[in-house]
Design an enzyme around this catalytic site. Structure first.
Site, mmCIF file in Angstrom:
data_model
loop_
_atom_site.group_PDB
_atom_site.id
_atom_site.type_symbol
_atom_site.label_atom_id
_atom_site.label_comp_id
_atom_site.label_asym_id
_atom_site.label_seq_id
_atom_site.Cartn_x
_atom_site.Cartn_y
_atom_site.Cartn_z
ATOM 1 N N ASN A 7 0.874 -1.178 0.000
ATOM 2 C CA ASN A 7 0.000 0.000 0.000
ATOM 3 C C ASN A 7 0.908 1.223 0.000
ATOM 4 O O ASN A 7 1.442 1.613 1.039
ATOM 5 C CB ASN A 7 -0.905 -0.017 1.233
ATOM 6 C CG ASN A 7 -1.871 1.148 1.277
ATOM 7 O OD1 ASN A 7 -1.795 2.075 0.472
ATOM 8 N ND2 ASN A 7 -2.780 1.119 2.234
ATOM 9 N N ASP A 148 -9.647 0.700 -4.738
ATOM 10 C CA ASP A 148 -10.557 1.245 -3.731
ATOM 11 C C ASP A 148 -11.941 1.513 -4.298
ATOM 12 O O ASP A 148 -12.951 1.386 -3.603
ATOM 13 C CB ASP A 148 -10.002 2.577 -3.201
ATOM 14 C CG ASP A 148 -9.174 2.412 -1.948
ATOM 15 O OD1 ASP A 148 -8.525 1.362 -1.808
ATOM 16 O OD2 ASP A 148 -9.168 3.341 -1.117
ATOM 17 N N HIS A 208 -16.231 3.726 7.947
ATOM 18 C CA HIS A 208 -14.770 3.640 8.032
ATOM 19 C C HIS A 208 -14.273 4.988 8.543
ATOM 20 O O HIS A 208 -14.300 5.985 7.821
ATOM 21 C CB HIS A 208 -14.193 3.322 6.655
ATOM 22 C CG HIS A 208 -12.702 3.248 6.613
ATOM 23 N ND1 HIS A 208 -12.012 2.050 6.468
ATOM 24 C CD2 HIS A 208 -11.754 4.209 6.685
ATOM 25 C CE1 HIS A 208 -10.718 2.296 6.455
ATOM 26 N NE2 HIS A 208 -10.529 3.602 6.582
ATOM 27 N N GLY A 210 -11.133 6.799 10.084
ATOM 28 C CA GLY A 210 -9.732 6.947 10.434
ATOM 29 C C GLY A 210 -9.375 8.406 10.264
ATOM 30 O O GLY A 210 -10.163 9.288 10.584
ATOM 31 N N ARG A 285 -7.622 11.073 19.802
ATOM 32 C CA ARG A 285 -7.286 10.878 21.207
ATOM 33 C C ARG A 285 -6.894 12.204 21.847
ATOM 34 O O ARG A 285 -7.285 12.492 22.987
ATOM 35 C CB ARG A 285 -6.156 9.851 21.346
ATOM 36 C CG ARG A 285 -6.558 8.434 20.969
ATOM 37 C CD ARG A 285 -5.374 7.510 20.844
ATOM 38 N NE ARG A 285 -4.490 7.906 19.751
ATOM 39 C CZ ARG A 285 -3.451 7.193 19.330
ATOM 40 N NH1 ARG A 285 -3.159 6.044 19.931
ATOM 41 N NH2 ARG A 285 -2.696 7.617 18.328
#
Length: 421
Positions: A7, A148, A208, A210, A285
């Site tokens: 990738n 993708d 998804h 991220g 976070r």
């Protein structure tokens, strides 16, 4: 059969080596800071300490050569010889309308990928560089492209066409393509297993989340709509991308700030989203920690993100008509329980009942977890994605002649007896 999955990003190369006979990952890792300097490799082998080595990689060929040398290294490697690698699977972000399935790479395929790189100028060029570099290092093995966009080529015309001059679609291919297809494919198949149903009998929304974020409405195992569009910029709020905004804003700000098209494109892709609102962070976070400590902009960033996620659930539920499950996946989707909670709370009226304790405990990249109550009509799962396994299975199936397409192929992870490696 040993399969190498690659990738290639603009400044990184992720890899995974999979032993198909043993059904296990034997090594994985990443070369970071390719081209930009101070590059290094992080190499992981199950049961060993992670190996890190600084090594300058001015281009992708050097990075891939470093990966191969690490895999056959006497101390840190897992292969005796480079010839043990049977084939290579390559992630390609954009396949345009031409590619509806994974394909063996030949000169014609590579030329076609180059022809659509204007549709993904940030992603396809490094994908192409990675393919050419890997072919140079491993010239005698088959190379396969996994797109993708392929999973979303089942969208109906009314879902993928924009209300713009039709000539733009005819001349330039301006339409919705969608991305993260292999991730949406994997977790939707796993959700069907957890529901105890066939994929063809399920209506599922996959999320998804991220640094990049996309959602998909899946009816009967088939993508019928997705949030990303012509490029990965459209859709939900992301780490640095704005997602859905008033399309007049770019022209307005170009006039106000005297910005070029290139500059406004860079701002929307690299300085917006969570980073734009907080002014400091892309890592959720950090955003969550600072929001809990009273940072107003971090709190607002979380509220905006969760609000947009909630809207997509409602939108896609209306599109699907009936909903069996919602799936959270990818780094934030798998680990960010506060974002999941903010997204799901208040949806009891449409049949989604969150179990807060289950949600808080679903903080692992290894376990598939139900985070709604047992009596919730619509289930919500946290399912770790495994795009590299999709790459591997597509490669193996293409080589042995059993591959059809992602809708009809019998993936191992779509079976009840599947066990994660």
């Amino acid at each position: 059969m040993v399969i190498l999955a690659l990738n290639c990003g603009s400044s990184s190369v992720k890899y995974q080596l999979f032993d198909w006979e043993k059904k296990e990952v034997v090594a994985k890792g990443m070369v970071e800071r390719v081209i930009i300097g101070d590059s290094f490799i992080m190499h992981e082998v199950p049961g060993r300490e992670t190996y890190r080595k600084e090594y300058e990689c001015p281009d992708h060929k050097v990075a891939i050569d470093l990966i191969i040398r690490t895999l056959v290294d006497g101390e840190h490697g897992v292969l005796k010889d480079i010839n043990e690698i049977s084939a290579v699977g390559h992630r390609v972000v954009h396949g345009g309308e031409m590619f509806t399935r994974s394909v063996l790479i030949d000169e014609k395929v590579l030329d076609a990928v180059k022809d659509v790189q204007h549709l993904a100028p940030l992603h396809n060029p490094p994908n192409i560089a990675g393919i050419e570099a890997a072919q140079a290092v491993l010239p005698s093995v088959p190379h396969v492209a996994i797109f993708d966009t392929a999973f979303h080529q089942t969208m109906p015309e009314h879902a993928y066409l924009y209300p713009l001059p039709y000539e733009w679609y005819e001349k330039y291919g301006v339409r919705r393509y969608g991305f993260h297809g292999t991730s949406h494919l994997f977790v939707s198949k796993r959700a069907a297993v957890l529901l105890g149903k066939k994929p063809s009998d399920c209506n599922i929304i996959t999320m998804h989340i991220g640094n990049g974020v996309s959602h998909c409405a899946i009816r009967g195992g088939v993508s019928i709509d997705t949030s990303m569009g012509l490029t990965p910029l459209e859709g939900a709020v992301m780490g640095t991308r704005c997602g859905d905004i008033d399309p007049a804003i770019p022209a307005f700000m170009m006039q106000k700030e005297n910005l070029s098209a290139k500059e406004i494109d860079s701002i929307l892709n690299k300085k917006s989203g969570v980073l734009g609102v907080t002014g400091r962070f892309t890592d959720r976070r950090d955003v969550i920690e600072n929001a809990n400590n009273g940072d107003h902009r971090c709190k607002v960033a979380l509220e905006i993100e969760a609000y947009r996620l909630k809207k997509y659930i409602g939108t896609y539920m209306a599109v699907l008509g009936r909903l069996d499950a919602v799936v959270f996946t990818a780094g934030v989707g798998e680990m960010g329980w506060p974002i999941r909670e903010k997204t799901i709370e208040g949806l009891e009226g449409i049949g989604i009942k969150l179990d807060r304790e289950r949600n808080k405990s679903a903080m692992t990249r290894k376990r598939e977890t139900l985070i709604t109550t047992d009596d919730s009509p619509i289930k919500v799962f946290v399912i770790p994605t495994d795009e590299e396994l999709v790459f591997t299975e597509d490669v193996v199936a293409i080589l042995d002649g059993t591959y059809t397409d992602h809708m009809n192929f019998d993936y191992s992870f779509a079976r009840q007896d599947f066990v994660r490696s």
